[in-house]
Design a protein around this motif. Sequence first.
Motif, PDB file in Angstrom:
ATOM      1  N   HIS A 191       9.968  -4.999 -21.540  1.00 30.99           N
ATOM      2  CA  HIS A 191       9.316  -3.963 -20.721  1.00 30.99           C
ATOM      3  C   HIS A 191       9.445  -2.604 -21.411  1.00 30.99           C
ATOM      4  O   HIS A 191      10.086  -1.692 -20.917  1.00 30.99           O
ATOM      5  CB  HIS A 191       9.940  -3.898 -19.336  1.00 30.99           C
ATOM      6  CG  HIS A 191       9.444  -4.948 -18.383  1.00 30.99           C
ATOM      7  ND1 HIS A 191       9.180  -6.240 -18.753  1.00 30.99           N
ATOM      8  CD2 HIS A 191       9.152  -4.879 -17.050  1.00 30.99           C
ATOM      9  CE1 HIS A 191       8.761  -6.929 -17.697  1.00 30.99           C
ATOM     10  NE2 HIS A 191       8.723  -6.133 -16.658  1.00 30.99           N
ATOM     11  N   HIS A 217      12.201  -7.102 -12.034  1.00 34.25           N
ATOM     12  CA  HIS A 217      11.715  -5.967 -12.820  1.00 34.25           C
ATOM     13  C   HIS A 217      12.838  -4.930 -12.876  1.00 34.25           C
ATOM     14  O   HIS A 217      13.672  -5.015 -13.751  1.00 34.25           O
ATOM     15  CB  HIS A 217      10.445  -5.383 -12.216  1.00 34.25           C
ATOM     16  CG  HIS A 217       9.405  -6.391 -11.913  1.00 34.25           C
ATOM     17  ND1 HIS A 217       8.384  -6.681 -12.777  1.00 34.25           N
ATOM     18  CD2 HIS A 217       9.221  -7.172 -10.832  1.00 34.25           C
ATOM     19  CE1 HIS A 217       7.611  -7.617 -12.246  1.00 34.25           C
ATOM     20  NE2 HIS A 217       8.092  -7.929 -11.075  1.00 34.25           N
ATOM     21  N   HIS A 236       6.875 -14.329 -17.521  1.00 29.77           N
ATOM     22  CA  HIS A 236       6.936 -13.326 -16.473  1.00 29.77           C
ATOM     23  C   HIS A 236       5.545 -13.050 -15.916  1.00 29.77           C
ATOM     24  O   HIS A 236       5.331 -12.980 -14.723  1.00 29.77           O
ATOM     25  CB  HIS A 236       7.563 -12.081 -17.059  1.00 29.77           C
ATOM     26  CG  HIS A 236       7.306 -10.846 -16.270  1.00 29.77           C
ATOM     27  ND1 HIS A 236       7.886 -10.640 -15.059  1.00 29.77           N
ATOM     28  CD2 HIS A 236       6.516  -9.783 -16.520  1.00 29.77           C
ATOM     29  CE1 HIS A 236       7.468  -9.481 -14.597  1.00 29.77           C
ATOM     30  NE2 HIS A 236       6.648  -8.942 -15.450  1.00 29.77           N
ATOM     31  N   TYR A 247       7.497   2.538 -12.940  1.00 30.14           N
ATOM     32  CA  TYR A 247       8.696   2.299 -12.140  1.00 30.14           C
ATOM     33  C   TYR A 247       9.357   3.636 -11.778  1.00 30.14           C
ATOM     34  O   TYR A 247      10.414   3.984 -12.307  1.00 30.14           O
ATOM     35  CB  TYR A 247       9.684   1.415 -12.908  1.00 30.14           C
ATOM     36  CG  TYR A 247       9.206   0.006 -13.128  1.00 30.14           C
ATOM     37  CD1 TYR A 247       9.534  -1.005 -12.226  1.00 30.14           C
ATOM     38  CD2 TYR A 247       8.421  -0.322 -14.224  1.00 30.14           C
ATOM     39  CE1 TYR A 247       9.093  -2.316 -12.424  1.00 30.14           C
ATOM     40  CE2 TYR A 247       7.979  -1.627 -14.431  1.00 30.14           C
ATOM     41  CZ  TYR A 247       8.325  -2.606 -13.522  1.00 30.14           C
ATOM     42  OH  TYR A 247       7.887  -3.890 -13.720  1.00 30.14           O
ATOM     43  N   GLN A 302       2.838  -0.546 -16.205  1.00 28.59           N
ATOM     44  CA  GLN A 302       3.625  -0.687 -14.976  1.00 28.59           C
ATOM     45  C   GLN A 302       4.522   0.535 -14.832  1.00 28.59           C
ATOM     46  O   GLN A 302       5.353   0.805 -15.698  1.00 28.59           O
ATOM     47  CB  GLN A 302       4.490  -1.946 -15.044  1.00 28.59           C
ATOM     48  CG  GLN A 302       3.714  -3.232 -15.214  1.00 28.59           C
ATOM     49  CD  GLN A 302       4.620  -4.461 -15.179  1.00 28.59           C
ATOM     50  OE1 GLN A 302       5.845  -4.341 -15.230  1.00 28.59           O
ATOM     51  NE2 GLN A 302       4.021  -5.632 -15.096  1.00 28.59           N
TER      52      GLN A 302
HETATM   53 CU   LIG Z   1       8.316  -6.540 -14.650  1.00 31.12          CU
END
Ligand SMILES: [Cu+2]
Length: 307
Positions: free
Chosen positions: A102, A20, A301, A183, A181
Amino acid sequence: MRHFTILATLFATVTYVAAHGYVTAVTADGQSQSGWLPFSDPYLSPVPTRVIRKIPNDGPVLSISSTDIACNQGGNVGTNDTFDVNAGSDMTFKWTNWLEDHKGPVTTFMASCNGDCSSFTASNGKWFKIDQGGYTNGQWASDKLIANGNQWTSNIPAGLASGQYLVRYEIVALHSVGEPQYYPGCVQVNVKNGGADQPSASELTSFPGMYNGFAWPDIYTDNLNGFVVAGPKVVSFADNSTSNPTPPSSSSSVSPNSSGHSSTASRPYSTSTPANPSNTSTCRTKRSASKKRSFSAHRFHRRSSNH
Ligand SMILES: [Cu+2]
């Protein structure tokens, strides 16, 4: 030999899509500092001290109500190093190779450590936004980051009061509809040669807290041109300029968006108009019913990890 080639290719693909991302280095004023490298730093002797708080791996934070949303998993506690940066300087975050699928916004926040960052709990931070990139001219901020060599640059406001701060950088990846998601990560900085500016109450937010109730778009089917980046406006320090004037200086006022990431940047956040109120209940159906998507890396993924 052919079998070997196929296997090697498969392995390379798996390695690639399983990764990732995280910030490997941060640069300001011509100085570069390594980030916390989760796959090598723990095994060095002695274990190095970094200016970026520890993260366990390259995976995302999935819960917006967890304290992990502040500075990633394990990032609520401090590291014993800080990065000296001058107010008004650009700070560049160097990411690992970011996956093209992403896609999503990129933001940078700061919070005063009220003293020593090494003992400051990130989830107690009162965060203000110094930079953001959303969806502009058909392009997500994450795509700009990739095009810029997997780097993102934000400006530390010139008038900001000196002292220790957390700088929280973040990409939110929206490829898995209904399951954003996050990060995030945090650099401990010591801002020098600053001014008198402090964020006003309306410019502050919290992690956890800021993403509560925020409706993320379905990036495959929604009209993204109306996308408004979550959270407060990028600080301008305009609304406290009368009571707390910025002293005139040769560098004059540095726009918080002088790094030029976002033209959607200054749109006010609206809690009352979600971008797509209905997408959370239908995302799974949409995902499995989708025939048009050809993000093979993305699908692979998802199968090969919990994300
Ligand atoms: Cu990822």
